[in-house]
Motif scaffolding. Structure first.
Motif, PDB file in Angstrom:
ATOM      1  N   GLY A 181      57.516  70.581 -93.806  1.00  0.00           N
ATOM      2  CA  GLY A 181      58.017  70.137 -95.105  1.00  0.00           C
ATOM      3  C   GLY A 181      59.008  71.139 -95.655  1.00  0.00           C
ATOM      4  O   GLY A 181      59.543  71.977 -94.920  1.00  0.00           O
TER       5      GLY A 181
ATOM      6  N   TRP B  29      59.229  67.803 -99.897  1.00  0.00           N
ATOM      7  CA  TRP B  29      58.815  66.780 -98.944  1.00  0.00           C
ATOM      8  C   TRP B  29      57.824  67.399 -97.961  1.00  0.00           C
ATOM      9  O   TRP B  29      57.735  68.622 -97.845  1.00  0.00           O
ATOM     10  CB  TRP B  29      60.027  66.205 -98.207  1.00  0.00           C
ATOM     11  N   TYR B  30      57.083  66.559 -97.283  1.00  0.00           N
ATOM     12  CA  TYR B  30      56.143  67.049 -96.275  1.00  0.00           C
ATOM     13  C   TYR B  30      55.999  65.995 -95.181  1.00  0.00           C
ATOM     14  O   TYR B  30      56.310  64.812 -95.377  1.00  0.00           O
ATOM     15  CB  TYR B  30      54.774  67.361 -96.895  1.00  0.00           C
ATOM     16  N   CYS B  31      55.528  66.433 -94.045  1.00  0.00           N
ATOM     17  CA  CYS B  31      55.348  65.527 -92.911  1.00  0.00           C
ATOM     18  C   CYS B  31      54.137  65.986 -92.106  1.00  0.00           C
ATOM     19  O   CYS B  31      54.195  67.001 -91.401  1.00  0.00           O
ATOM     20  CB  CYS B  31      56.606  65.512 -92.036  1.00  0.00           C
TER      21      CYS B  31
END
Length: 253
Positions: free
Chosen positions: A190, A208-210
């Protein structure tokens, strides 16, 4: 404020500069010369500046020298008031007795305690200039360490000044770093977005992150995290003062 933050200790070290400048200014004015009283007065000044610098750093970590200087002066003045109250209390609890042999028209000079109070009051006036000068020099020092540039174009900034161990990049540079991680088979967990303006770094609280899915292979996760990062960075509104930090992960073999 963390004790491991090197910038805090650097700013505390600037208290010595503030003390030296204050003593120098007082020595320039004959009426305020310290003479043999310089050591105890220097100790009082240094203690006051150390307290003021510490509290100012905790309440203001930006590189804006004017705000940093004013808050340092304010909190140093509060520390001065406390020291003044302690000295006044000592003087009140242990009054100096005047001999009965002293005539009414005979002049009784200042005691060492009185002179100390006078010098401390003078410090409250003179110290404004050294405090602002020190804040300006410290700000220049911190800004120099904040900026990591290639040629004349700013491409990245250090986040150390706001207590974050990392680097933030411009949009184009962040995309290049993301591609580098992708080519090295490194997933991107992220990232965060920061605003850099006039030497000050502020988080925008956009991020954001994943996370990795259970069914994903390592390659699929690396590819998807790279795509998520690129999509977010590319779609973020263009602004020359916006910087992106990227949090990389690792693949467990």
């Amino acid at each position: 404020m963390k004790l491991t933050d090197k910038r805090f200790w650097i700013f505390e070290a600037f208290s010595v500069l503030s003390t030296a400048l204050t003593v120098g200014l007082m020595e320039l004015v004959d009426r305020f010369r310290l003479d043999s009283d310089v050591l105890p007065i220097c100790i009082i000044m240094l203690t006051t500046y150390l307290i003021g610098h510490a509290v100012a750093w905790k309440s203001n970590r930006s590189c804006a020298w004017l705000k940093l200087g004013l808050t340092t002066y304010l909190f140093s003045a509060v520390a001065l008031a406390v020291i003044f109250a302690i000295i006044f209390g000592i003087d009140w609890l242990a009054p100096t007795e005047v001999s009965d042999d002293v005539s009414a028209d005979e002049y009784v000079g200042f005691s060492a305690l009185d002179l100390t109070l006078v010098i401390i009051l003078i410090w409250g006036i003179i110290s404004f200039i050294p405090t602002m000068v020190t804040a300006f020099v410290a700000s220049l020092c911190f800004r120099a360490k904040t900026t990591v540039a290639t040629g004349m174009k700013l491409r990245s900034i250090s986040l150390e000044s706001i207590g974050v161990d990392g680097i933030a990049y411009t949009k184009s540079e962040a995309l290049r770093i993301a591609e580098k991680y992708y080519n090295s088979n490194i997933p991107i967990l992220g990232g965060d977005v920061y605003l850099f303006n006039n030497g000050n770094i502020k988080p925008t609280f956009d991020n954001w992150y994943c996370n990795r899915n259970n069914s994903e292979t390592s390659y699929e996760y690396v590819a998807r995290s790279y795509q998520v990062a690129c999509d977010y960075i590319k779609k973020y509104p263009d602004n020359a003062n916006i910087f992106f930090s990227i949090v990389k992960g690792h693949i467990d073999e």
